[in-house]
Write a protein that holds these residues in place. Structure first.
Motif, mmCIF file in Angstrom:
data_model
loop_
_atom_site.group_PDB
_atom_site.id
_atom_site.type_symbol
_atom_site.label_atom_id
_atom_site.label_comp_id
_atom_site.label_asym_id
_atom_site.label_seq_id
_atom_site.Cartn_x
_atom_site.Cartn_y
_atom_site.Cartn_z
ATOM 1 N N LEU A 2 5.291 -2.413 6.414
ATOM 2 C CA LEU A 2 5.918 -2.516 5.024
ATOM 3 C C LEU A 2 5.215 -1.801 4.085
ATOM 4 O O LEU A 2 5.630 -1.154 2.906
ATOM 5 N N LEU A 5 6.491 1.679 3.758
ATOM 6 C CA LEU A 5 7.462 1.823 3.078
ATOM 7 C C LEU A 5 7.273 1.842 1.837
ATOM 8 O O LEU A 5 8.065 2.368 1.025
ATOM 9 N N ALA A 6 6.468 0.879 1.245
ATOM 10 C CA ALA A 6 6.282 0.641 -0.112
ATOM 11 C C ALA A 6 5.592 1.739 -0.773
ATOM 12 O O ALA A 6 6.117 2.303 -1.920
ATOM 13 N N SER A 9 8.334 4.448 -0.977
ATOM 14 C CA SER A 9 9.464 4.184 -1.995
ATOM 15 C C SER A 9 8.820 4.203 -3.464
ATOM 16 O O SER A 9 9.641 4.755 -4.463
#
Length: 69
Positions: A2, A5-6, A9
């Motif tokens: 994650l 991904l963060a 993003s």
């Protein structure tokens, strides 16, 4: 998983915003659509280079790309 991904993003939209802002200040004669188009292409190019680099690293570190994890 994650955390990357963060970061992605935040990184890619931030890069897009920074490029758009920089182009509007550097080239005031260009329209907003021109700045957005160039920024989109620049961000896509950065993403392609990073994806290619990570693919090369994965291929070089595995003896058998199909079965290694």
């Amino acid at each position: 998983m994650l955390l990357p991904l963060a970061w992605g993003s935040l990184f890619f939209p931030g890069l897009f915003g920074l490029c758009t802002w920089g182009l509007r200040r550097a080239r005031p004669a260009w329209t907003y659509n021109d700045c957005v188009m160039i920024s989109t292409r620049l961000v896509s190019s950065v993403q392609a280079v990073l994806a290619t680099g990570s693919g090369i690293i994965i291929i070089r570190s595995c003896s058998n790309v199909v079965t290694d994890s």
